[in-house]
Design a protein around this motif. Structure first.
Motif, short mmCIF file in Angstrom:
data_model
loop_
_atom_site.label_atom_id
_atom_site.label_comp_id
_atom_site.label_asym_id
_atom_site.label_seq_id
_atom_site.Cartn_x
_atom_site.Cartn_y
_atom_site.Cartn_z
N UNK A 1 -8.24 20.41 -91.17
CA UNK A 1 -8.43 21.76 -90.65
C UNK A 1 -7.35 22.13 -89.66
N UNK A 2 -6.80 21.16 -88.94
CA UNK A 2 -5.74 21.47 -87.98
C UNK A 2 -4.55 22.15 -88.65
N UNK A 3 -4.22 21.67 -89.88
CA UNK A 3 -3.10 22.25 -90.62
C UNK A 3 -3.39 23.72 -90.94
N UNK A 4 -4.61 24.00 -91.42
CA UNK A 4 -4.98 25.37 -91.76
C UNK A 4 -5.02 26.25 -90.51
N UNK A 5 -5.54 25.70 -89.41
CA UNK A 5 -5.58 26.47 -88.16
C UNK A 5 -4.17 26.82 -87.70
N UNK A 6 -3.24 25.88 -87.79
CA UNK A 6 -1.86 26.15 -87.41
C UNK A 6 -1.25 27.23 -88.30
N UNK A 7 -1.54 27.14 -89.61
CA UNK A 7 -1.01 28.09 -90.57
C UNK A 7 -1.46 29.51 -90.23
N UNK B 1 -5.25 32.77 -81.48
CA UNK B 1 -6.44 32.49 -82.29
C UNK B 1 -6.08 32.49 -83.77
N UNK B 2 -6.35 31.41 -84.51
CA UNK B 2 -6.12 31.42 -85.96
C UNK B 2 -6.98 32.51 -86.61
N UNK B 3 -6.37 33.32 -87.46
CA UNK B 3 -7.10 34.44 -88.07
C UNK B 3 -6.48 34.80 -89.41
N UNK B 4 -7.29 35.44 -90.24
CA UNK B 4 -6.82 35.94 -91.53
C UNK B 4 -7.67 37.15 -91.89
N UNK B 5 -7.11 38.07 -92.65
CA UNK B 5 -7.91 39.20 -93.11
C UNK B 5 -8.42 38.89 -94.50
N UNK B 6 -9.61 39.44 -94.80
CA UNK B 6 -10.23 39.22 -96.10
C UNK B 6 -10.52 40.56 -96.75
N UNK B 7 -10.11 40.67 -98.00
CA UNK B 7 -10.41 41.84 -98.81
C UNK B 7 -11.64 41.55 -99.64
N UNK B 8 -12.61 42.44 -99.60
CA UNK B 8 -13.83 42.21 -100.36
C UNK B 8 -14.73 43.42 -100.32
N UNK C 1 -12.88 27.18 -83.50
CA UNK C 1 -12.81 25.77 -83.14
C UNK C 1 -13.75 24.91 -83.94
N UNK C 2 -14.78 25.53 -84.52
CA UNK C 2 -15.73 24.76 -85.33
C UNK C 2 -16.03 25.41 -86.67
N UNK C 3 -15.64 26.66 -86.85
CA UNK C 3 -15.90 27.35 -88.11
C UNK C 3 -15.28 28.73 -88.12
N UNK C 4 -15.28 29.34 -89.31
CA UNK C 4 -14.74 30.69 -89.47
C UNK C 4 -15.82 31.72 -89.14
N UNK C 5 -15.47 32.70 -88.32
CA UNK C 5 -16.37 33.78 -87.93
C UNK C 5 -15.87 35.07 -88.57
N UNK C 6 -16.75 35.75 -89.30
CA UNK C 6 -16.39 37.02 -89.92
C UNK C 6 -16.75 38.17 -88.99
#
Length: 268
Positions: free
Chosen positions: A1-7, A113-120, A141-146
């Motif tokens: 998960x650290x790799x994804x968080x950094x990304x 803060x690691x973040x991404x946008x979601x289309x849906x 830090x422990x999960x993705x929050x929408x």
């Protein structure tokens, strides 16, 4: 998960604040407080219509804007106050859900803060219907929050929002009705296909709204199943749903080059 968080902590070409990085001092680091900042800078085109607000043709054309830097060009061009200052509604940039989500994501990344946008699709705009929508997902830090920076809703559940990958898989598996997914004008499979490829692109930090540029999706009739195309999209959605590393996320994006947004794509 650290790799994804950094990304997802690093900016993309579309989420980089560019010349506006000097606007960060004074902004809150809390994700939901940043969401409120965004709502003070932008106005949704539908909200403007409901409130009877009139904007010039030039201001309305800002709805086509792509990229956080360009969004802030518009915002500051209208009102040069620091971003933490809430603008009067008539002094906000004219946009739609994509702009709220992208700017929020950009500010989250810029403040660490690691973040991404979601289309849906959101389930809270109309009863028993799923309306196409963009939201933000951030890592606490422990999960993705929408969270939805346009409406201020936070901690979204599966009943509130389905990302494009999830919605596609549910409809293809028969658990949901394709006709319930749309945007007020278009309903069904075209909306599902477009949201799927936009969602996969956004997972890869290529954040562009709309799929008018994608010749591969131009099949007739648009709102009906298309065996050849949809089987390819099944593979894309399956891989995206199972991706657990940056490499796997990139591989599913690279699988179909014709589904990648071109650099000159604009928001629609």
């Amino acid at each position: 998960m650290n790799e994804i968080a950094r990304f997802y902590r690093q900016p993309s070409a579309t989420s980089d604040l560019g010349r506006h990085r000097d606007q960060l001092p004074g902004l809150p680091a809390d994700p939901e407080a940043l969401s409120a900042v965004v709502r003070g800078l932008l106005i949704h085109n539908y909200t403007a219509e409901v409130q009877g607000l009139r904007f010039s043709t030039e201001r309305m054309s800002q709805k086509e804007t792509v990229g956080a830097e360009a969004i802030l060009d518009n915002v500051i061009g209208i009102d040069a106050a620091p971003l933490r200052h809430e603008r009067p509604v008539e002094q906000r940039m004219f946009g739609f859900c994509y702009h709220f989500a992208l700017l929020h994501c950009a500010l989250l990344r810029a403040t660490g803060t690691p973040a991404r946008i979601r289309c849906g699709f959101a389930g809270y705009f109309a009863t028993q219907l799923w309306i196409d929508h963009w939201v933000v997902e951030y890592w606490d830090g422990s999960g993705w929050i929408l969270t939805d920076p346009q409406t201020g809703r936070s901690n979204l559940t599966d009943d509130d929002f389905q990302d494009g990958v999830t919605a596609w898989n549910l409809c293809r598996g028969g658990a949901s009705r394709s006709a319930a997914y749309g945007n007020g004008e278009l309903w069904g499979w075209d909306e599902l296909r477009g949201s799927l490829i936009d969602d996969v692109a956004a997972l890869n930090k290529v954040e562009v709204s709309g799929w008018y540029w994608c010749d591969r999706l131009q099949v007739e009739p648009l709102d009906q199943p298309h065996d050849e195309l949809d089987k390819s999209l099944d593979v894309l959605a399956e891989l995206a749903a199972a991706a657990e590393s940056v490499d796997e996320i990139r591989k599913c994006f690279d699988l179909y080059p014709e589904l990648k947004p071109p650099a000159e794509a604009v928001a629609r």
